[in-house]
Design a protein around this motif. Structure first.
Motif, PDB file in Angstrom:
ATOM      1  N   LEU A 133       0.845  -1.193   0.000  1.00 49.93           N
ATOM      2  CA  LEU A 133       0.000   0.000   0.000  1.00 49.93           C
ATOM      3  C   LEU A 133       0.885   1.249   0.000  1.00 49.93           C
ATOM      4  CD1 LEU A 133      -2.975   1.073   0.297  1.00 49.93           C
ATOM      5  CD2 LEU A 133      -2.568   1.057   2.782  1.00 49.93           C
ATOM      6  N   PRO A 134       1.333   1.700  -1.187  1.00 48.89           N
ATOM      7  CA  PRO A 134       2.246   2.849  -1.237  1.00 48.89           C
ATOM      8  C   PRO A 134       1.529   4.189  -1.097  1.00 48.89           C
ATOM      9  CG  PRO A 134       1.861   2.012  -3.456  1.00 48.89           C
ATOM     10  CD  PRO A 134       1.112   1.110  -2.517  1.00 48.89           C
ATOM     11  N   LEU A 135       1.524   4.701   0.114  1.00 44.94           N
ATOM     12  CA  LEU A 135       0.943   6.021   0.383  1.00 44.94           C
ATOM     13  C   LEU A 135       2.032   7.020   0.754  1.00 44.94           C
ATOM     14  CD1 LEU A 135      -2.283   5.061   2.398  1.00 44.94           C
ATOM     15  CD2 LEU A 135      -2.063   5.571  -0.042  1.00 44.94           C
ATOM     16  N   GLY A 136       3.253   6.757   0.277  1.00 42.08           N
ATOM     17  CA  GLY A 136       4.358   7.672   0.497  1.00 42.08           C
ATOM     18  C   GLY A 136       4.258   8.880  -0.415  1.00 42.08           C
ATOM     19  N   SER A 137       5.186   9.791  -0.256  1.00 41.09           N
ATOM     20  CA  SER A 137       5.089  11.100  -0.922  1.00 41.09           C
ATOM     21  C   SER A 137       5.275  11.042  -2.430  1.00 41.09           C
ATOM     22  CB  SER A 137       6.121  12.055  -0.326  1.00 41.09           C
ATOM     23  OG  SER A 137       7.444  11.538  -0.499  1.00 41.09           O
ATOM     24  N   GLU A 138       5.802   9.937  -2.949  1.00 37.15           N
ATOM     25  CA  GLU A 138       6.057   9.881  -4.390  1.00 37.15           C
ATOM     26  C   GLU A 138       4.768   9.942  -5.207  1.00 37.15           C
ATOM     27  OE1 GLU A 138       7.785   6.855  -7.828  1.00 37.15           O
ATOM     28  OE2 GLU A 138       7.655   6.202  -5.753  1.00 37.15           O
ATOM     29  N   GLU A 139       3.801   9.096  -4.877  1.00 38.39           N
ATOM     30  CA  GLU A 139       2.592   9.017  -5.706  1.00 38.39           C
ATOM     31  C   GLU A 139       1.373   8.577  -4.893  1.00 38.39           C
ATOM     32  OE1 GLU A 139       1.996   7.759 -10.358  1.00 38.39           O
ATOM     33  OE2 GLU A 139       2.471   6.151  -8.958  1.00 38.39           O
ATOM     34  N   ALA A 167      -2.250   8.706  -6.314  1.00 40.09           N
ATOM     35  CA  ALA A 167      -2.728   7.685  -7.245  1.00 40.09           C
ATOM     36  C   ALA A 167      -3.322   6.491  -6.497  1.00 40.09           C
ATOM     37  CB  ALA A 167      -1.588   7.226  -8.148  1.00 40.09           C
ATOM     38  N   GLU A 168      -2.568   5.934  -5.548  1.00 42.46           N
ATOM     39  CA  GLU A 168      -3.071   4.801  -4.766  1.00 42.46           C
ATOM     40  C   GLU A 168      -4.339   5.191  -4.021  1.00 42.46           C
ATOM     41  OE1 GLU A 168      -2.912   0.804  -3.159  1.00 42.46           O
ATOM     42  OE2 GLU A 168      -1.910   1.776  -4.847  1.00 42.46           O
ATOM     43  N   GLY A 222      -7.576   6.437 -14.124  1.00 40.96           N
ATOM     44  CA  GLY A 222      -6.813   6.705 -15.332  1.00 40.96           C
ATOM     45  C   GLY A 222      -5.921   7.917 -15.122  1.00 40.96           C
ATOM     46  N   VAL A 223      -4.806   7.946 -15.806  1.00 37.72           N
ATOM     47  CA  VAL A 223      -3.926   9.110 -15.742  1.00 37.72           C
ATOM     48  C   VAL A 223      -3.527   9.499 -17.157  1.00 37.72           C
ATOM     49  CG1 VAL A 223      -3.011   8.586 -13.462  1.00 37.72           C
ATOM     50  CG2 VAL A 223      -1.881   7.652 -15.464  1.00 37.72           C
ATOM     51  N   TRP A 242      -5.886  21.682  -8.304  1.00 35.94           N
ATOM     52  CA  TRP A 242      -5.532  20.276  -8.144  1.00 35.94           C
ATOM     53  C   TRP A 242      -4.060  20.092  -7.762  1.00 35.94           C
ATOM     54  CZ3 TRP A 242      -6.455  15.833  -6.528  1.00 35.94           C
ATOM     55  CH2 TRP A 242      -5.666  14.730  -6.875  1.00 35.94           C
ATOM     56  N   ALA A 243      -3.173  20.897  -8.282  1.00 38.31           N
ATOM     57  CA  ALA A 243      -1.755  20.748  -7.950  1.00 38.31           C
ATOM     58  C   ALA A 243      -1.535  20.874  -6.453  1.00 38.31           C
ATOM     59  CB  ALA A 243      -0.917  21.784  -8.705  1.00 38.31           C
ATOM     60  N   GLU A 244      -2.182  21.851  -5.825  1.00 41.49           N
ATOM     61  CA  GLU A 244      -2.034  22.037  -4.381  1.00 41.49           C
ATOM     62  C   GLU A 244      -2.701  20.904  -3.616  1.00 41.49           C
ATOM     63  OE1 GLU A 244      -3.218  25.308  -0.909  1.00 41.49           O
ATOM     64  OE2 GLU A 244      -3.140  25.915  -3.018  1.00 41.49           O
ATOM     65  N   VAL A 245      -3.864  20.472  -4.088  1.00 43.83           N
ATOM     66  CA  VAL A 245      -4.577  19.380  -3.418  1.00 43.83           C
ATOM     67  C   VAL A 245      -3.777  18.084  -3.510  1.00 43.83           C
ATOM     68  CG1 VAL A 245      -6.668  17.968  -3.448  1.00 43.83           C
ATOM     69  CG2 VAL A 245      -6.823  20.443  -3.796  1.00 43.83           C
ATOM     70  N   SER A 246      -3.237  17.805  -4.693  1.00 45.77           N
ATOM     71  CA  SER A 246      -2.441  16.593  -4.886  1.00 45.77           C
ATOM     72  C   SER A 246      -1.243  16.578  -3.946  1.00 45.77           C
ATOM     73  CB  SER A 246      -1.975  16.494  -6.339  1.00 45.77           C
ATOM     74  OG  SER A 246      -1.141  15.387  -6.543  1.00 45.77           O
ATOM     75  N   ALA A 247      -0.570  17.717  -3.830  1.00 47.52           N
ATOM     76  CA  ALA A 247       0.588  17.808  -2.936  1.00 47.52           C
ATOM     77  C   ALA A 247       0.174  17.566  -1.491  1.00 47.52           C
ATOM     78  CB  ALA A 247       1.245  19.175  -3.080  1.00 47.52           C
TER      79      ALA A 247
END
Length: 426
Positions: A196-202, A205-206, A308-309, A387-392
């Motif tokens: 379960l990759p919930l680290g800062s990289e991505e 997406a998960e 999807g991305v 979205w950029a701020e929310v994603s971060a």
């Protein structure tokens, strides 16, 4: 020769965002050539993992083919890593030196600032109509398409066939089955029963894949943010209590586990299950891992929507050249060129013509399950500048929601507040 209808669409002001970032030309005309010659600058992202398969090679061949048939147009391509390309383009724009085209990860902020041509100001009608519909829609701001999809992907649940066979398991179709399989894998000594990759990289997406599997998502049907919806809270609560809390996600806390590390562990035979995209197939196969792929399990069965991305091609208005940009992009999106790029980098085509060709070609059968998933996929809300701020913020905070002392509702409420504040500032 282009029809009059196409030509009319290429007059006037233009604002386009694309997934194939092309750099703008300095000045108005005649750069380094005969009077009337035009040089287009394209900035593009590198999808290769070594010098041998750098995207520069793809672009060099495509540009050579184009220039041989268009002697009055030169295309200068600069390729940067994904770590640098978005920043490079932002710096160019800030310096008043925008590229003609940029293939990057986002477009909404440039569209919001009226810096881009719209797709219908650039592309021929057949080219624009050929985009996969949900990708084209995701490229819209206020019902006008500024982001042109360039590359796409989606996710499936990968599972290690060898580990499943040894444990006497079948692929899960529901959350409960996934948890049961993970428990059996843990009992068999598997290091990461479910990674379960919930680290800062991505982490975004998960997180989105899980939210969709629970009937939620980042936005409501109306397009407004709904991060703290009851469905999303229930999803993260289940993850916290039924997977992470029972020790079924491995020795690394989800908030510390990055996607690249999870993929590497899968390729090393240490992971029973994880969400993966097409590039994982090649990595795992190279290490001799026998794997299967199924749709992401949901509460009562396979999920209705997958994540999807897409990456985007954008075209900047600063230097003009709408006619030349549009003609070049029509060539970029020709079926043979879209197929060549998609096959080189194990990505999904962004056009219907190339998707249809890939779905029936024997050489592409491994990608067919992803193509099927793409038709029912939902993308990030990339049309929102916020979205950029929310994603971060998701990357920074979401891992805490599933820790022993974490509160899914508190984390999601905080993210919703961040999203609403960011949106009100647009």
């Amino acid at each position: 020769m282009r029809g009059l209808a196409v030509q009319r669409r290429r007059t006037g002001t233009i604002a386009v965002v694309s997934a194939l970032g092309m750099t703008a030309v300095l000045g108005g005309c005649g750069l380094g050539g005969e009077s009337g010659d035009v040089t287009l600058r394209l900035v593009a992202a590198d999808y290769g993992d070594s010098k041998a398969n750098s995207s520069q090679k793809y672009w060099d061949k495509l540009v050579a083919d184009y220039e041989s048939a268009h002697p009055g147009v030169k295309v200068d391509v600069s390729v940067y890593s994904w770590n640098d390309v978005d920043r490079k383009v932002k710096e160019m724009v800030a310096d008043g030196d925008a590229p003609d085209m940029a293939q990057i990860g986002a477009y909404a902020d440039y569209a919001h600032d009226d810096l881009l041509y719209s797709a219908d100001e650039l592309l021929s009608i057949p080219t624009q109509a050929d985009f996969v519909s949900q990708l084209a829609t995701a490229g819209e701001v206020d019902s006008t398409q500024y982001g042109m999809p360039f590359a796409s992907s989606t996710r499936l649940l990968f599972y290690n066939k060898t580990l499943f066979s040894k444990a006497g398991l079948t692929p899960p179709t529901t959350w409960d089955e996934l948890a049961e399989d993970a428990a059996a894998l843990k009992a068999a000594g598997v290091k990461y029963p479910y990674a379960l990759p919930l680290g800062s990289e991505e982490a975004q997406a998960e997180t989105m894949q899980w939210l969709l599997s629970g009937g939620g998502g980042y936005t409501e049907d109306t397009g407004t943010y709904g991060i703290n919806s009851p469905a999303n809270i229930e999803t993260l609560t289940w993850l916290k209590d039924d997977l992470v809390g029972k020790g079924l996600t491995g020795p690394v806390a989800p908030g510390k586990l990055n996607r690249a590390d999870a993929f590497a562990a899968f390729a090393n035979g240490q992971v029973g299950m994880l969400n993966g995209h097409p590039t994982l197939m090649k990595t795992a196969a190279a290490k001799g891992v026998k794997f299967g792929m199924v749709p992401m399990p949901g509460v009562d069965g396979p999920t209705k929507y997958s994540m999807g991305v897409a990456d985007w091609m954008t075209a900047f208005k600063q230097n003009g050249h709408a006619e030349q940009i549009g003609d070049f992009l029509d060539f970029v999106y020709d079926e043979k060129n879209v197929l060549a790029f998609s096959r080189e980098y194990d990505l999904l085509p962004v056009t219907m013509s190339a998707s249809d060709a890939m779905s029936t070609a024997k050489q592409d059968q491994d990608l067919k399950p992803f193509l099927t998933e793409l038709t029912g996929s939902e993308l990030y809300p990339v049309g929102k500048v916020s979205w950029a701020e929310v994603s971060a913020a998701v990357k920074q905070r979401i891992g805490k929601a599933v820790t022993a002392g974490g509160s899914p509702s508190a984390i999601l409420n905080g993210l919703q507040s961040t999203a609403l504040m960011a949106e009100s500032a647009e």
